[in-house]
Design a protein around this motif. Structure first.
Motif, PDB file in Angstrom:
ATOM      1  N   GLY A   1       0.828  -1.196   0.000  1.00  0.00           N
ATOM      2  CA  GLY A   1       0.000   0.000   0.000  1.00  0.00           C
ATOM      3  C   GLY A   1       0.866   1.252   0.000  1.00  0.00           C
ATOM      4  N   LEU A   2       0.858   1.983  -1.097  1.00  0.00           N
ATOM      5  CA  LEU A   2       1.636   3.210  -1.199  1.00  0.00           C
ATOM      6  C   LEU A   2       0.867   4.388  -0.617  1.00  0.00           C
ATOM      7  CD1 LEU A   2       3.117   2.950  -4.807  1.00  0.00           C
ATOM      8  CD2 LEU A   2       4.420   2.951  -2.680  1.00  0.00           C
ATOM      9  N   SER A   3       1.610   5.338  -0.036  1.00  0.00           N
ATOM     10  CA  SER A   3       0.980   6.540   0.513  1.00  0.00           C
ATOM     11  C   SER A   3       1.467   7.812  -0.164  1.00  0.00           C
ATOM     12  CB  SER A   3       1.290   6.637   2.018  1.00  0.00           C
ATOM     13  OG  SER A   3       2.675   6.894   2.216  1.00  0.00           O
ATOM     14  N   GLY A   4       2.559   7.705  -0.923  1.00  0.00           N
ATOM     15  CA  GLY A   4       3.174   8.891  -1.493  1.00  0.00           C
ATOM     16  C   GLY A   4       4.336   9.391  -0.652  1.00  0.00           C
ATOM     17  N   GLY A   5       4.461   8.879   0.562  1.00  0.00           N
ATOM     18  CA  GLY A   5       5.522   9.296   1.468  1.00  0.00           C
ATOM     19  C   GLY A   5       6.817   8.538   1.222  1.00  0.00           C
ATOM     20  N   VAL A   6       7.875   8.989   1.887  1.00  0.00           N
ATOM     21  CA  VAL A   6       9.197   8.411   1.651  1.00  0.00           C
ATOM     22  C   VAL A   6       9.290   6.974   2.153  1.00  0.00           C
ATOM     23  CG1 VAL A   6      10.192   9.321   3.804  1.00  0.00           C
ATOM     24  CG2 VAL A   6      11.689   8.830   1.864  1.00  0.00           C
ATOM     25  N   ASP A   7       8.619   6.638   3.260  1.00  0.00           N
ATOM     26  CA  ASP A   7       8.741   5.295   3.827  1.00  0.00           C
ATOM     27  C   ASP A   7       8.197   4.231   2.873  1.00  0.00           C
ATOM     28  OD1 ASP A   7       9.733   6.568   6.063  1.00  0.00           O
ATOM     29  OD2 ASP A   7       7.833   6.515   7.152  1.00  0.00           O
ATOM     30  N   SER A   8       6.947   4.388   2.465  1.00  0.00           N
ATOM     31  CA  SER A   8       6.353   3.372   1.592  1.00  0.00           C
ATOM     32  C   SER A   8       7.030   3.361   0.224  1.00  0.00           C
ATOM     33  CB  SER A   8       4.844   3.600   1.434  1.00  0.00           C
ATOM     34  OG  SER A   8       4.562   4.809   0.760  1.00  0.00           O
ATOM     35  N   THR A   9       7.522   4.511  -0.226  1.00  0.00           N
ATOM     36  CA  THR A   9       8.174   4.575  -1.532  1.00  0.00           C
ATOM     37  C   THR A   9       9.521   3.861  -1.516  1.00  0.00           C
ATOM     38  OG1 THR A   9       7.079   6.683  -1.973  1.00  0.00           O
ATOM     39  CG2 THR A   9       8.942   6.105  -3.369  1.00  0.00           C
ATOM     40  N   VAL A  10      10.315   4.084  -0.465  1.00  0.00           N
ATOM     41  CA  VAL A  10      11.595   3.387  -0.362  1.00  0.00           C
ATOM     42  C   VAL A  10      11.365   1.884  -0.210  1.00  0.00           C
ATOM     43  CG1 VAL A  10      13.682   3.072   1.047  1.00  0.00           C
ATOM     44  CG2 VAL A  10      12.843   5.377   0.550  1.00  0.00           C
ATOM     45  N   ALA A  11      10.375   1.502   0.593  1.00  0.00           N
ATOM     46  CA  ALA A  11      10.046   0.075   0.739  1.00  0.00           C
ATOM     47  C   ALA A  11       9.677  -0.522  -0.615  1.00  0.00           C
ATOM     48  CB  ALA A  11       8.897  -0.100   1.730  1.00  0.00           C
ATOM     49  N   ALA A  12       8.878   0.216  -1.393  1.00  0.00           N
ATOM     50  CA  ALA A  12       8.464  -0.263  -2.710  1.00  0.00           C
ATOM     51  C   ALA A  12       9.657  -0.417  -3.648  1.00  0.00           C
ATOM     52  CB  ALA A  12       7.440   0.694  -3.315  1.00  0.00           C
ATOM     53  N   MET A  13      10.576   0.548  -3.624  1.00  0.00           N
ATOM     54  CA  MET A  13      11.727   0.487  -4.519  1.00  0.00           C
ATOM     55  C   MET A  13      12.677  -0.654  -4.152  1.00  0.00           C
ATOM     56  SD  MET A  13      11.333   2.549  -6.939  1.00  0.00           S
ATOM     57  CE  MET A  13      12.977   2.482  -7.660  1.00  0.00           C
ATOM     58  N   LEU A  14      12.862  -0.918  -2.863  1.00  0.00           N
ATOM     59  CA  LEU A  14      13.688  -2.052  -2.453  1.00  0.00           C
ATOM     60  C   LEU A  14      13.075  -3.361  -2.939  1.00  0.00           C
ATOM     61  CD1 LEU A  14      14.691  -1.072   1.212  1.00  0.00           C
ATOM     62  CD2 LEU A  14      16.244  -1.291  -0.747  1.00  0.00           C
ATOM     63  N   LEU A  15      11.763  -3.486  -2.781  1.00  0.00           N
ATOM     64  CA  LEU A  15      11.078  -4.694  -3.245  1.00  0.00           C
ATOM     65  C   LEU A  15      11.112  -4.793  -4.762  1.00  0.00           C
ATOM     66  CD1 LEU A  15       8.114  -4.563  -0.734  1.00  0.00           C
ATOM     67  CD2 LEU A  15       9.540  -6.591  -1.106  1.00  0.00           C
ATOM     68  N   HIS A  16      10.924  -3.675  -5.437  1.00  0.00           N
ATOM     69  CA  HIS A  16      10.952  -3.656  -6.898  1.00  0.00           C
ATOM     70  C   HIS A  16      12.309  -4.128  -7.415  1.00  0.00           C
ATOM     71  CE1 HIS A  16      10.056  -2.374 -10.970  1.00  0.00           C
ATOM     72  NE2 HIS A  16      11.118  -1.588 -10.979  1.00  0.00           N
TER      73      HIS A  16
ATOM     74  N   PRO B   1       6.957  14.175   6.108  1.00  0.00           N
ATOM     75  CA  PRO B   1       6.092  13.115   6.619  1.00  0.00           C
ATOM     76  C   PRO B   1       4.628  13.566   6.611  1.00  0.00           C
ATOM     77  CG  PRO B   1       7.992  13.416   8.047  1.00  0.00           C
ATOM     78  CD  PRO B   1       8.007  14.556   7.078  1.00  0.00           C
ATOM     79  N   PHE B   2       3.739  12.616   6.362  1.00  0.00           N
ATOM     80  CA  PHE B   2       2.304  12.913   6.323  1.00  0.00           C
ATOM     81  C   PHE B   2       1.601  11.793   7.072  1.00  0.00           C
ATOM     82  CE2 PHE B   2      -1.858  13.236   3.998  1.00  0.00           C
ATOM     83  CZ  PHE B   2      -2.137  14.554   4.359  1.00  0.00           C
TER      84      PHE B   2
END
Length: 509
Positions: A219-234, A386-387
């Motif tokens: 689940g992406l939020s647009g924030g840095v945490d979920s985005t970095v997690a997504a890029m590591l997984l990608h 952060p949001f």
């Protein structure tokens, strides 16, 4: 396994700061509550934290010191030092020699101690203790004092055990980081291997081994945490990652559209879901902050579960949980009294059968940003403030409805865009606008108004654990206030929040 330093938490407000200082020295460490069983595998040393307790309290927290000091080097900080002293036969008393705030450290007695290698004598340290070690145990020798306290620092005569009654982790202890470095590198024989590049490389390897050919939903939020997690997984599993970005109707103005476009550039497989009407419907009539968080969280789970079921063969759910989320969700006194619900801590509801993977669970926020840079994430994601997970829902005090969301989005857009235009955005850790549940009298032209007020919030921080309010220029605040009142019909008053964390929190709810 990762070689590490363990910080045993006795409840000090500074424990997280000790961890951050250790990691700044590129040494991996973890925080555990004092009652947790210690795994000595790959453990290089232990730091005993401070505590709000006195070692003389009947219910003072305790650990099995005999085993600890036999296994690894130990550094006791404040309460940790007093606990070592008392347990091994010294005396800790509440005297008139209490110290709070700045003090000057006299290291003459221990000039040859490894703890003070390259440390300047008469340096400033930060004290915060009511009890004082009045008599050292037979095992120990004094290595430093101050004007008012004799036994500020001590070390064991025959083992790598050290006690210091000041806080080396705080900024006001000018040689504190050097003292920590001496303990880590000269005593514990740590190596500075905890880098963002090393973490990213090891994380991708572990993700590939853990997940294999399985499919993952994030689940992406647009924030840095979920985005970095997504890029590591990608980077680790490629096309087997599917991201879902839910518009809960509580995002910033136009954020759903702009963030989706940004994700396209990164090459992520992202599904955008507009569920704003569903969220607003489920928030009707709710005003209590924790109830709002739960309503938003439950609705998100429903929406996310519905969308996740459309992705065939998915067996994992990835989350952007970071270390402060984990720390704030536990307590040294057992189950934590809830400060606020963390939407990404605590697992999944029973009806969701996905396994959880959290690539960033051991990182502080600033470490997440460094990892993002090391894997080439664009700066517009790295520097994004952060949001909160519940979005504007917890920045609208009172009931959340479409009109209140509109008012807040418009006012917030003026504020955030103003920070960007004036070159102030990157100087701020987090900024946002809060819609207050009050109306006030105003005058516009010849008319009397009775409209709503907003509060502007801006803080500086490193990881969100503590925060200071930003001293934004008066001219800027005046300009933004004027723009909001003139351009957002329904708002006639703007105030600025000058409270810090603690005692306040960054968000109002």
């Amino acid at each position: 396994m990762q070689k590490k330093i363990l910080i045993i938490d006795f409840g000090s407000q500074y424990t997280q700061l000790i961890a951050r200082r250790v990691r700044e020295l590129e040494v991996y460490c973890e925080i555990v509550p004092y009652f947790k069983e210690i795994d000595y595998t790959d453990l290089l040393g232990i730091i005993l934290s401070g505590s709000p307790y006195s070692v003389n309290d009947t219910d003072a927290p305790k650990v099995h010191l005999e085993t600890i000091v036999e296994k690894v080097p130990v550094l006791g900080v404040c309460y940790g030092a007093q606990y070592l002293a008392k347990h091994y036969g010294g005396k800790v008393e509440n005297t008139d020699k209490r110290e709070y705030g700045r003090a000057i450290l006299d290291t003459t007695a221990g000039a040859e101690s490894v703890l003070f290698k390259d440390v300047l004598d008469n340096s400033q340290v930060w004290m915060s203790h009511g009890d004082t070690i009045t008599e050292l145990p037979p095992k120990a020798k004094r290595i430093a004092g101050s004007k008012d306290v004799m036994n500020v620092c001590f070390e064991w005569k025959d083992k790598p055990v050290y006690g210091i009654q000041f806080h080396p982790e705080v900024y006001h202890s000018t040689e504190g980081k050097k003292i920590l470095a001496n303990f880590l590198f000269d005593v514990c024989k740590c190596k500075p291997e905890w880098t963002s590049e090393a973490f990213a490389e090891e994380s991708e390897k572990q993700l590939r081994e853990k997940i294999g050919d399985d499919k993952v939903i994030l689940g992406l939020s647009g924030g840095v945490d979920s985005t970095v997690a997504a890029m590591l997984l990608h980077r680790a599993i490629g096309k087997n990652l599917t991201c879902i970005f839910v518009d809960n109707g509580l995002l910033r103005k136009d954020e759903f559209t702009t963030v989706l476009k940004d994700y396209e550039v990164l090459g992520l497989n992202v599904i955008g879901v507009d569920a704003s009407d569903e969220f607003l419907e489920n928030l009707k009539g709710i005003t209590e902050p924790e109830a709002k968080r739960k309503a938003i969280g439950n609705t998100f789970i429903d929406v996310f579960d519905r969308e996740a079921k459309k992705i065939e063969g998915a067996t994992w759910l990835a989350q952007g949980t970071i270390y402060p989320d984990v720390i704030e969700s536990q307590s040294v006194n057992g189950p934590s009294k809830t400060i606020k619900s963390h939407h990404n801590v605590g697992g999944l509801p029973d009806f969701m059968t996905l396994k959880v993977v959290e690539p960033l669970r051991i990182l502080f926020k600033d470490e997440v940003r460094r990892v993002g840079r090391s894997i080439g994430l664009p700066e517009n994601f790295i520097k994004r403030h952060p949001f909160p997970g519940p979005g504007l829902g917890i920045r609208i005090l009172g009931e959340v409805n479409a009109e209140n969301v509109r008012l807040l989005q418009e006012a917030d857009a003026i504020y955030i865009n103003g920070l960007i235009e004036e070159g102030l955005y990157d100087e701020v850790w987090q900024a946002g606008t809060i819609l207050l549940p009050v109306q006030s009298v105003g005058v516009m032209g010849d008319e009397r108004t009775y409209e709503k007020a907003v509060a502007l919030r801006a803080v500086t921080s490193t990881d969100g654990m503590t925060a200071d309010w930003c001293h934004l220029p008066y001219e800027f605040l005046a300009k933004v206030s004027n723009q909001i009142i003139n351009q957002v019909r329904g708002i006639n008053r703007v105030v600025y929040d000058i409270s810090s964390k603690p005692p306040a929190t960054i968000e109002w709810e």
